[in-house]
Design a protein around this motif. Structure first.
Motif, PDB file in Angstrom:
ATOM      1  N   SER A  32      -7.058  -5.841 -13.662  1.00 39.60           N
ATOM      2  CA  SER A  32      -7.615  -6.567 -12.557  1.00 39.60           C
ATOM      3  C   SER A  32      -8.271  -8.046 -12.930  1.00 39.60           C
ATOM      4  O   SER A  32      -7.892  -9.186 -12.498  1.00 39.60           O
ATOM      5  CB  SER A  32      -8.819  -6.021 -11.923  1.00 39.60           C
TER       6      SER A  32
ATOM      7  N   ILE B 170      -8.871   5.831  -8.288  1.00 50.58           N
ATOM      8  CA  ILE B 170      -9.683   6.818  -7.829  1.00 50.58           C
ATOM      9  C   ILE B 170      -8.765   7.932  -7.103  1.00 50.58           C
ATOM     10  O   ILE B 170      -8.806   9.102  -7.005  1.00 50.58           O
ATOM     11  CB  ILE B 170     -10.771   6.437  -6.747  1.00 50.58           C
ATOM     12  N   LEU B 171      -7.743   7.246  -6.402  1.00 49.80           N
ATOM     13  CA  LEU B 171      -6.756   8.209  -5.575  1.00 49.80           C
ATOM     14  C   LEU B 171      -5.946   8.979  -6.703  1.00 49.80           C
ATOM     15  O   LEU B 171      -5.652  10.128  -6.570  1.00 49.80           O
ATOM     16  CB  LEU B 171      -5.879   7.318  -4.953  1.00 49.80           C
TER      17      LEU B 171
ATOM     18  N   ARG C 193     -10.804  -4.480  -6.137  1.00 47.35           N
ATOM     19  CA  ARG C 193     -11.229  -3.290  -5.317  1.00 47.35           C
ATOM     20  C   ARG C 193     -10.091  -2.348  -5.153  1.00 47.35           C
ATOM     21  O   ARG C 193     -10.145  -1.221  -4.895  1.00 47.35           O
ATOM     22  CB  ARG C 193     -11.897  -3.668  -3.859  1.00 47.35           C
ATOM     23  N   ALA C 194      -8.860  -3.156  -4.912  1.00 46.29           N
ATOM     24  CA  ALA C 194      -7.759  -1.980  -4.540  1.00 46.29           C
ATOM     25  C   ALA C 194      -7.138  -1.244  -5.728  1.00 46.29           C
ATOM     26  O   ALA C 194      -6.787  -0.337  -5.872  1.00 46.29           O
ATOM     27  CB  ALA C 194      -6.691  -2.911  -4.042  1.00 46.29           C
TER      28      ALA C 194
ATOM     29  N   TYR D 149      -9.260  -0.291  -8.376  1.00 44.31           N
ATOM     30  CA  TYR D 149     -10.053   0.816  -8.369  1.00 44.31           C
ATOM     31  C   TYR D 149      -9.894   1.792  -7.249  1.00 44.31           C
ATOM     32  O   TYR D 149      -9.965   2.961  -7.670  1.00 44.31           O
ATOM     33  CB  TYR D 149     -11.546   0.288  -8.116  1.00 44.31           C
ATOM     34  N   THR D 150      -9.544   1.495  -6.101  1.00 37.69           N
ATOM     35  CA  THR D 150      -9.024   2.478  -5.197  1.00 37.69           C
ATOM     36  C   THR D 150      -7.866   3.283  -5.699  1.00 37.69           C
ATOM     37  O   THR D 150      -8.025   4.457  -5.348  1.00 37.69           O
ATOM     38  CB  THR D 150      -8.842   1.856  -3.695  1.00 37.69           C
ATOM     39  N   ALA D 151      -6.999   2.845  -6.155  1.00 32.48           N
ATOM     40  CA  ALA D 151      -5.889   3.217  -6.796  1.00 32.48           C
ATOM     41  C   ALA D 151      -5.998   4.239  -7.964  1.00 32.48           C
ATOM     42  O   ALA D 151      -5.520   5.287  -7.995  1.00 32.48           O
ATOM     43  CB  ALA D 151      -4.906   2.292  -7.193  1.00 32.48           C
TER      44      ALA D 151
ATOM     45  N   GLY E 272       0.803  -1.147   0.043  1.00 36.30           N
ATOM     46  CA  GLY E 272       0.086  -0.013   0.101  1.00 36.30           C
ATOM     47  C   GLY E 272       0.936   1.251   0.105  1.00 36.30           C
ATOM     48  O   GLY E 272       0.572   2.226  -0.669  1.00 36.30           O
TER      49      GLY E 272
END
Length: 206
Positions: free
Chosen positions: A173, A123-124, A116-117, A119-121, A74
């Motif tokens: 993914s 969005i970040l 999910r991670a 998509y989180t990356a 992370g």
């Protein structure tokens, strides 16, 4: 193979490759500065790259020192997102040739983590890119690009990046999940084959 062990192997490889890639970016920015806008923000390019290399060396040491720490992945991704945002801003924001580096960070997130991670990356990346663009638009940061985009032009540019980031997160993914499934399947077949070879020998000894 254990998931943590797999992540550790990827981190060992990615930390080395990233350092080489950062040096390549440094070479491009120093040897061919004419490809980037000669704005006041460009002076930040070298300090950002030096800081990025420092973080890369520290993370390489952490991977060796604490090989079973799961939080390193992370930090790896978050650090890269921040540094890429700095490089993109320093080299012209919407005029920058380094926008595609965001895609590489998202791909790394798909390799290390779940969908999910990824998509989180993505969005970040969008939040930081949008935040810097907003600060520049409202005069909170110096303008780093040579071209002045209208509000509609900025929206189209940001929406195209949004679409690209999300598509890469989805496709990456899906591909990563497929490769993980194939790896597990091959590992199970390998174990079954080893068991089949051991059983005849055991029976013959008896």
């Amino acid at each position: 193979m254990d998931k943590n062990q797999t992540m550790q192997e990827w981190l060992n490889w990615l930390t080395r490759v990233r350092l080489l890639f950062i040096v390549l970016i440094l070479a491009v920015g120093v040897v061919w500065p004419q490809y980037f806008p000669t704005s006041s923000a460009y002076r930040l390019f070298l300090p950002i790259i030096v800081l990025w290399i420092t973080f890369g060396i520290m993370e390489l040491i952490l991977v060796r020192w604490m090989p079973h720490a799961t939080w390193q992945g992370g930090i790896h991704v978050a650090c890269d997102v921040v540094m890429v945002t700095g490089v993109v801003y320093a080299t012209g924001l919407q005029d920058s040739y380094f926008n595609s580096l965001y895609l590489l960070v998202i791909i790394v997130a798909t390799i290390l983590f779940s969908r999910r991670a990824a998509y989180t990356a993505a969005i970040l990346c969008l939040l930081l890119l949008g935040g810097v663009t907003t600060l520049v638009y409202y005069g909170k940061l110096p303008v780093s690009s040579m071209t002045t985009l209208s509000v509609s032009g900025i929206r189209i540019w940001f929406l195209s990046n949004t679409l690209g980031f999300l598509v890469v997160a989805y496709l990456g993914s899906v591909l990563a999940q497929s490769l993980r499934s194939k790896g597990i399947e091959l590992e199970e077949k390998g174990k079954s084959f080893s068991t089949c070879r051991i059983l005849p020998k055991t029976l013959s000894i008896r």
